[in-house]
Every structure is written in C-alpha cells, then in structure tokens.
Design a protein around this motif. Structure first.
Motif, PDB file in Angstrom:
ATOM      1  N   ASP A  99       0.846  -1.185   0.000  1.00  0.00           N
ATOM      2  CA  ASP A  99       0.000   0.000   0.000  1.00  0.00           C
ATOM      3  C   ASP A  99       0.884   1.239   0.000  1.00  0.00           C
ATOM      4  O   ASP A  99       1.815   1.336   0.808  1.00  0.00           O
ATOM      5  CB  ASP A  99      -0.903   0.001   1.223  1.00  0.00           C
ATOM      6  N   PRO A 100       0.599   2.211  -0.878  1.00  0.00           N
ATOM      7  CA  PRO A 100       1.444   3.405  -0.967  1.00  0.00           C
ATOM      8  C   PRO A 100       1.578   4.134   0.376  1.00  0.00           C
ATOM      9  O   PRO A 100       2.603   4.760   0.661  1.00  0.00           O
ATOM     10  CB  PRO A 100       0.727   4.299  -1.986  1.00  0.00           C
ATOM     11  N   MET A 101       0.571   3.994   1.206  1.00  0.00           N
ATOM     12  CA  MET A 101       0.630   4.581   2.541  1.00  0.00           C
ATOM     13  C   MET A 101       1.828   4.045   3.336  1.00  0.00           C
ATOM     14  O   MET A 101       2.414   4.740   4.166  1.00  0.00           O
ATOM     15  CB  MET A 101      -0.663   4.148   3.233  1.00  0.00           C
ATOM     16  N   PHE A 102       2.191   2.782   3.087  1.00  0.00           N
ATOM     17  CA  PHE A 102       3.300   2.164   3.823  1.00  0.00           C
ATOM     18  C   PHE A 102       4.621   2.238   3.066  1.00  0.00           C
ATOM     19  O   PHE A 102       5.676   2.012   3.651  1.00  0.00           O
ATOM     20  CB  PHE A 102       2.986   0.693   4.109  1.00  0.00           C
ATOM     21  N   GLY A 103       4.550   2.501   1.759  1.00  0.00           N
ATOM     22  CA  GLY A 103       5.772   2.559   0.959  1.00  0.00           C
ATOM     23  C   GLY A 103       5.601   1.788  -0.334  1.00  0.00           C
ATOM     24  O   GLY A 103       4.500   1.724  -0.878  1.00  0.00           O
ATOM     25  N   SER A 104       6.702   1.199  -0.792  1.00  0.00           N
ATOM     26  CA  SER A 104       6.675   0.516  -2.085  1.00  0.00           C
ATOM     27  C   SER A 104       7.220  -0.892  -1.920  1.00  0.00           C
ATOM     28  O   SER A 104       7.736  -1.260  -0.858  1.00  0.00           O
ATOM     29  CB  SER A 104       7.557   1.268  -3.062  1.00  0.00           C
ATOM     30  N   LEU A 105       7.131  -1.639  -2.995  1.00  0.00           N
ATOM     31  CA  LEU A 105       7.688  -2.982  -2.990  1.00  0.00           C
ATOM     32  C   LEU A 105       9.192  -2.942  -2.706  1.00  0.00           C
ATOM     33  O   LEU A 105       9.732  -3.804  -2.020  1.00  0.00           O
ATOM     34  CB  LEU A 105       7.417  -3.625  -4.358  1.00  0.00           C
ATOM     35  N   SER A 106       9.856  -1.916  -3.216  1.00  0.00           N
ATOM     36  CA  SER A 106      11.302  -1.883  -2.964  1.00  0.00           C
ATOM     37  C   SER A 106      11.594  -1.520  -1.501  1.00  0.00           C
ATOM     38  O   SER A 106      12.593  -1.984  -0.942  1.00  0.00           O
ATOM     39  CB  SER A 106      12.032  -0.997  -3.979  1.00  0.00           C
ATOM     40  N   ASP A 107      10.726  -0.762  -0.866  1.00  0.00           N
ATOM     41  CA  ASP A 107      10.893  -0.553   0.591  1.00  0.00           C
ATOM     42  C   ASP A 107      10.767  -1.887   1.324  1.00  0.00           C
ATOM     43  O   ASP A 107      11.489  -2.158   2.285  1.00  0.00           O
ATOM     44  CB  ASP A 107       9.811   0.385   1.146  1.00  0.00           C
ATOM     45  N   MET A 108       9.836  -2.702   0.854  1.00  0.00           N
ATOM     46  CA  MET A 108       9.615  -3.999   1.494  1.00  0.00           C
ATOM     47  C   MET A 108      10.854  -4.878   1.317  1.00  0.00           C
ATOM     48  O   MET A 108      11.302  -5.528   2.265  1.00  0.00           O
ATOM     49  CB  MET A 108       8.381  -4.656   0.867  1.00  0.00           C
ATOM     50  N   GLU A 109      11.410  -4.857   0.113  1.00  0.00           N
ATOM     51  CA  GLU A 109      12.618  -5.646  -0.141  1.00  0.00           C
ATOM     52  C   GLU A 109      13.766  -5.144   0.741  1.00  0.00           C
ATOM     53  O   GLU A 109      14.549  -5.929   1.288  1.00  0.00           O
ATOM     54  CB  GLU A 109      12.992  -5.588  -1.622  1.00  0.00           C
ATOM     55  N   GLN A 110      13.824  -3.838   0.865  1.00  0.00           N
ATOM     56  CA  GLN A 110      14.869  -3.261   1.720  1.00  0.00           C
ATOM     57  C   GLN A 110      14.682  -3.687   3.182  1.00  0.00           C
ATOM     58  O   GLN A 110      15.645  -4.018   3.875  1.00  0.00           O
ATOM     59  CB  GLN A 110      14.822  -1.736   1.599  1.00  0.00           C
ATOM     60  N   LEU A 111      13.433  -3.691   3.609  1.00  0.00           N
ATOM     61  CA  LEU A 111      13.159  -4.107   4.992  1.00  0.00           C
ATOM     62  C   LEU A 111      13.603  -5.564   5.216  1.00  0.00           C
ATOM     63  O   LEU A 111      14.257  -5.878   6.219  1.00  0.00           O
ATOM     64  CB  LEU A 111      11.668  -3.948   5.316  1.00  0.00           C
ATOM     65  N   ILE A 112      13.263  -6.426   4.262  1.00  0.00           N
ATOM     66  CA  ILE A 112      13.639  -7.842   4.399  1.00  0.00           C
ATOM     67  C   ILE A 112      15.166  -7.963   4.504  1.00  0.00           C
ATOM     68  O   ILE A 112      15.700  -8.682   5.353  1.00  0.00           O
ATOM     69  CB  ILE A 112      13.097  -8.665   3.204  1.00  0.00           C
ATOM     70  N   GLU A 113      15.841  -7.191   3.678  1.00  0.00           N
ATOM     71  CA  GLU A 113      17.300  -7.262   3.641  1.00  0.00           C
ATOM     72  C   GLU A 113      17.941  -6.677   4.901  1.00  0.00           C
ATOM     73  O   GLU A 113      18.835  -7.272   5.506  1.00  0.00           O
ATOM     74  CB  GLU A 113      17.759  -6.471   2.419  1.00  0.00           C
ATOM     75  N   GLU A 114      17.453  -5.512   5.298  1.00  0.00           N
ATOM     76  CA  GLU A 114      18.011  -4.858   6.498  1.00  0.00           C
ATOM     77  C   GLU A 114      17.760  -5.711   7.744  1.00  0.00           C
ATOM     78  O   GLU A 114      18.591  -5.773   8.644  1.00  0.00           O
ATOM     79  CB  GLU A 114      17.412  -3.462   6.674  1.00  0.00           C
ATOM     80  N   ALA A 115      16.601  -6.324   7.782  1.00  0.00           N
ATOM     81  CA  ALA A 115      16.277  -7.174   8.930  1.00  0.00           C
ATOM     82  C   ALA A 115      17.213  -8.386   8.945  1.00  0.00           C
ATOM     83  O   ALA A 115      17.739  -8.763   9.986  1.00  0.00           O
ATOM     84  CB  ALA A 115      14.818  -7.608   8.867  1.00  0.00           C
ATOM     85  N   LYS A 116      17.430  -8.948   7.780  1.00  0.00           N
ATOM     86  CA  LYS A 116      18.287 -10.119   7.643  1.00  0.00           C
ATOM     87  C   LYS A 116      19.685  -9.844   8.184  1.00  0.00           C
ATOM     88  O   LYS A 116      20.279 -10.674   8.863  1.00  0.00           O
ATOM     89  CB  LYS A 116      18.363 -10.497   6.174  1.00  0.00           C
ATOM     90  N   LYS A 117      20.194  -8.641   7.893  1.00  0.00           N
ATOM     91  CA  LYS A 117      21.526  -8.265   8.394  1.00  0.00           C
ATOM     92  C   LYS A 117      21.594  -8.347   9.914  1.00  0.00           C
ATOM     93  O   LYS A 117      22.659  -8.466  10.498  1.00  0.00           O
ATOM     94  CB  LYS A 117      21.845  -6.816   7.997  1.00  0.00           C
TER      95      LYS A 117
END
Ligand code: GLC
Ligand code: CA
Length: 567
Positions: A97-115
């Motif tokens: 949902d644009p309110m939460f961001g974009s698909l690439s924000d989601m990918e970034q979140l997955i990656e940052e969390a993984k670190k």
C-alpha cells in the motif's frame, strides 16, 4: 452454479506423505528457539510526516529491535488495501500500500532485517479479500464472469438473506448485489467478501502468490483467521469446516514446505486436540497455532467479548496448563498476552497504576517461562497501557460498529464505553511511544489515532539501557531463552493448582529444573515452595535487588515474579 460448487468441494487434494526428510527432532527448529515481535505498521513509526507509520519507519527502528534480541517480526498487513479494516482487507496481494511505501521498501526491509538476523513474517489474509480486489470487482459484474465463483454467493430475494448468520463485525453476513441478483457471504465487514476455497482455481492463485513472496525472502507467514476458510454457510459453519485440514495440508505442501519458514495459524476456534493437527511436528500444516482460549476468559460465557466479567484466575491456570501439557511433544503453541486485536495486558490483568512496572514484568515472566514461541506486541516491552478516549477518537471498525449497535439497542452509554475502554482493539493501536517529545516521537504531525496521553512517562527513550526498566527486563527474558534449553524443551508442570493468588510451575528436561513463581495480584502472599529451591539460582526477578538475593523468599510482594534454576 450451486451444483458446480458442490462438485468442486468434493475435489479432494491428493494425500501425500508429509515432508519427512525435512523434519528435525522437535525443539531444534529455529522458530522453536525464537522470540517474535509483532509490528502494527500504522502505529509503529512514521517516516514521512503523514501521521501514519510506514516501512521506512520500521527500517529506522530495526536497531531497537535487534537490541531487544528478537528473531522475527510479524508484520501486520502492508499490502495494497482500502484500509476498511486497517489492511486486513487486501486489494492486491502482490503490492505494498502506498501509505506504507513501495515494494522496494519492502525488499529493503527484508534485507536490512536479515543483516540483524531478524526474519520478516508476513500476514496472509486468505479468508477474504477487499471488495476492491480485481477478483471481486469482476465477480460481482455477472454470474457468468470467470471470477464469480471466487467468492461465496447464494441466490435469494432482496431483503431476505439466505440465513440468519451474522458477521464478526456486526450485521448480517450476507450482502445483496442487485447486478447479479445474489447475496455474497462475508464473515467480517461488508467490504471483506469471503473467498471460496472450494474453488481449486482460488487455491492455486493463492499458492502462486505465496511462492512469489517466498522468493522475495520472507521468513514466514502468519495466517489470518485460517480456521474460517472452509466455511459452509448453508450449515451455519464458519470455523473448523469439514474440508479445513485438507485445504491447509494442500496449502502447506504447495508452498511453505518448500522452505524453512515459520508459519503461524490464527485459530480462534482451536482446542488442544485440533492444535495438534495444525502444528503437528511432521510439518504437514503449520509450525504453530495461535489460539485464544486463555485470553478470552474475562467475558460472560456464551456472550461477546464486550460483555465483561472478572478474570477467573483458577480457570486461567487450568487453561494454560491444558495447553502446555496437551501439546507437549506433539504440537507447538504461540505464547502471547497482547496483539493488535487485544487490549494491553498490563491494564487488563495487571495494574496500570501503582504497580505498572512490577505487573508488566510479572506477566512477562509468567509467559516467557512457558513452552512455545513467545510473541511481544509493540509497546508491550515498555509496559504501554490502554486508553480512555471519547468515542469520536476511536478508529477501529469493530469498536465503532459495536458502539452504534449497542447505543441503537438502548444500552447505557457508560456501559458501552466501559466495554470500549476494556476491550477496544484501538487500545493496542495507539502510536508507539518512542520518546517524550511531541507525538511521542512517532510522527512529526498529527497521528491517525491519538497518542496515549501517558507518553511522557512511558516511552522507549526512558527505558532502553536503563536498568530496572520494563524494556531491559524483556531483553533479559529473551536472552534467558537462548541460554537455557529447558525453557524450550522442558516439560511443564503446574504447581499450587488451587492457590487463588500464585501462579507457579516447573519446567524440566532431564538436565535442569526451572521454577517460575508469580504473585498474580497486588497483595503480598506467602508461598510454600521452599525446600530444594533454597539453593536454587535466581535467574530473574522483578523486584529491585532480587538479582543478588540467593535462596528462596517465602513472601512474594505485590506482583512479584521469580524464575529459579537447578541444574
Ligand atoms: C484477524 C485479524 C483482525 C482482522 C480479522 C479479519 O482476526 O487479526 O485484525 O480484523 O482477522 O481479517
Ligand atoms: Ca508515513
């Protein structure tokens, strides 16, 4: 149409042997050692000043979560949604949902969390979609539309629904659509039409979508109201329909079993017997069940959650005991007091006044000492409390529908508001209290829902790194779980079963014995558990200085909690 549906419901997915080769002896799966933190994205951290939490906000706070020591984040829905039920009404499963961001924000979140060794667990809402989902838009355009049978329709006459079934958020479960001259079925709001799981095409589309998320590297899924997917409205059946476990096993086989994921089935109607199916160690369904029997006890029997009753403490012990012993070795449970649908536990069963910190820590000790995977709901680790707002300040559809219905039925306003204060889901949805600054550090502008006025007193900035704080206490509990295997695999034994004030139990795994003893109330109490515990090591306690005191103390102070170890 009717006939076709019946035929489809007879289509039995082929039984296959469970994925045996992937199974490890229980208690060694990563999610059995994990602690999961739940984020309600709307209310966690706003990054762009629109008053609504978002994905970049979460990324900004990952260090905080790493410090707490959690292993996974259950993210309430962030997919595209008209937000009728705050995201539990999805209009596109494969976009953010644009309110939460974009698909690439989601990918970034997955990656940052993984670190930070944190896995992202997505919320899958598979029982229903939004009425704005393209499937539904098509479905309601005509009976012959290929998507029509993606939803649950019944013939009828306008004004006379097929039966008396009610939706969980109030009103009839049936909604008339003049264009097709039929009713559709919705177990939740009218804008959340139920998907027809008897249609194999629906199931296949869902599996494909899940595999797509798996490829993005998510660590697991929480399955929203999964026990309601196999409804049979003609028989009045909502949860635990006859095809339920066949569908779940097919779902699991087609998706999760292909990866080392954690899966959590939300099941309001589960019993320990059913939970063994959901969470059987052979992995054919889910990793664990998320059920509510213990948390539903403070309501009048057979009535709604709004019909308040005091907590029957002995019953709470009995219920938790049944789940602890019932699933031992043959299933796996989620341990929680709070989530986005429940009021704040410290206000509910603790004391959010004088003993707020003590009772928050006691409840945490009691929960984290048991067997299962513990969940921490955002703000619980700070001892955040319920709110009392005027009705205009509430946002939750369930609360507002109930208010309207009961006021319309002539109930007294004080009584209706007492139910709202005690049980409204918005109690858990007020913005996360990060610091004592404006809007509690959640946002730079007016949040979508008012901040709890106690944010200057209760916030993360005043607790992180501060010895004795609720936050640091949770951090230690999370750490203890990693240090003492008995917390993962120890057998549970309830002690002092008939004691009306103390909650005490043992955990035992052949190597160590662990004792948890909690005074659940605000009066001191004498506890007859001395003996071998005189020499036990105190692992954690919620009173100042408790760490240094050796030996067993006979008197438990108000809301005192202690965890001892003999090894
Ligand atoms: C679950 C969710 C709740 C939602 C409902 C309908 O119970 O936790 O928030 O309203 O399902 O999706
Ligand atoms: Ca925002």
């Amino acid at each position: 149409m009717e006939q076709e549906r019946n035929n489809q419901s007879q289509h039995q997915p082929q039984e296959q042997a469970p994925a045996q080769e992937k199974m490890q002896p229980s208690a060694t799966r990563w999610w059995q050692n994990a602690v999961i933190y739940q984020i309600y994205p709307r209310s966690f951290q706003d990054s762009n000043g629109d008053g609504i939490g978002d994905l970049q906000g979460i990324i900004r706070r990952l260090d905080y979560l790493e410090r707490l020591g959690i292993d996974g984040i259950w993210l309430s829905p962030v997919c595209k949604s008209p937000q009728d039920d705050n995201g539990y009404d999805i209009s596109d499963y494969q976009d953010i949902d644009p309110m939460f961001g974009s698909l690439s924000d989601m990918e970034q979140l997955i990656e940052e969390a993984k670190k930070r060794n944190i896995r992202i667990i997505m919320d899958l809402v598979l029982n229903h979609t939004s009425d704005e989902h393209p499937w539904f838009v098509e479905a309601k355009s005509g009976r012959d539309n290929p998507y029509h049978d993606y939803y649950v329709w019944r013939d009828g006459v306008e004004g006379i629904p097929p039966n008396e079934m009610r939706a969980c958020f109030g009103g009839s479960a049936w909604q008339w659509v003049p264009e097709v001259g039929q009713y559709y079925f919705h177990q939740f709001s009218v804008r959340q039409p139920d998907l027809n799981w008897d249609n194999p095409k629906v199931r296949q589309e869902i599996y494909e979508m899940i595999r797509w998320w798996m490829d993005k590297g998510v660590g697991g899924f929480r399955l929203d109201v999964i026990d309601q997917i196999a409804k049979v409205p003609d028989k009045g059946i909502t949860n635990n329909g006859p095809m339920l476990h066949t569908y779940i096993q097919e779902l699991s086989r087609e998706t999760f079993q292909k990866g080392d994921l954690v899966t959590v089935g939300e099941a309001w109607g589960a019993t320990p017997e059913l939970a063994k199916l959901y969470s059987s160690p052979d992995g054919r369904e889910f990793s664990m069940v998320f059920q509510f029997e213990h948390i539903n006890l403070d309501q009048q029997e057979g009535k709604e959650k709004w019909d308040l009753a005091p907590l029957p403490f002995l019953k709470l012990k009995e219920v938790l005991n049944q789940w602890q012993t019932g699933l031992y070795g043959c299933g796996w449970n989620s341990l929680f007091w709070d989530n986005h649908d429940l009021p704040r536990i410290v206000s509910r069963w603790g004391d959010d006044g004088k003993y707020r910190e003590e009772s928050a820590k006691m409840l945490a000790t009691l929960l984290h000492g048991m067997q299962g995977t513990p969940y921490i709901y955002q703000g619980e680790e700070l001892g955040m409390t319920n709110v009392k707002y005027s009705i205009e300040e509430y946002r939750d559809i369930e609360t507002l529908n109930m208010y309207r219905e009961r006021m319309g039925a002539g109930c007294k306003k004080e009584e209706v508001m007492a139910s709202v204060y005690a049980k409204s889901r918005d109690n858990a949805r007020t913005p996360m209290q990060w610091d004592g600054g404006e809007y509690a550090g959640f946002s730079g502008s007016t949040p979508w829902i008012r901040v709890n006025p106690n944010y200057q007193k209760i916030n993360a900035a005043s607790q992180v790194g501060v010895e004795g704080s609720v936050f640091e206490y949770y951090r230690r509990l999370v750490k203890l779980r990693k240090e003492h295997p008995v917390l993962i695999d120890g057998r549970f034994q309830l002690l002092l079963e008939r004691d009306g004030q103390i909650f005490a139990y043992l955990r035992e795994n052949g190597q160590s014995r662990l004792l948890v003893v909690c005074n659940f109330f605000g009066e001191p109490v004498k506890c007859g558990l001395a003996g071998e515990w005189d020499k036990a090591k105190l692992l954690i306690g919620n009173y100042e200085g408790a760490g240094e005191e050796a030996g067993f103390s006979e008197v438990l102070r108000p809301y005192e909690a202690r965890m001892y170890l003999v090894s």
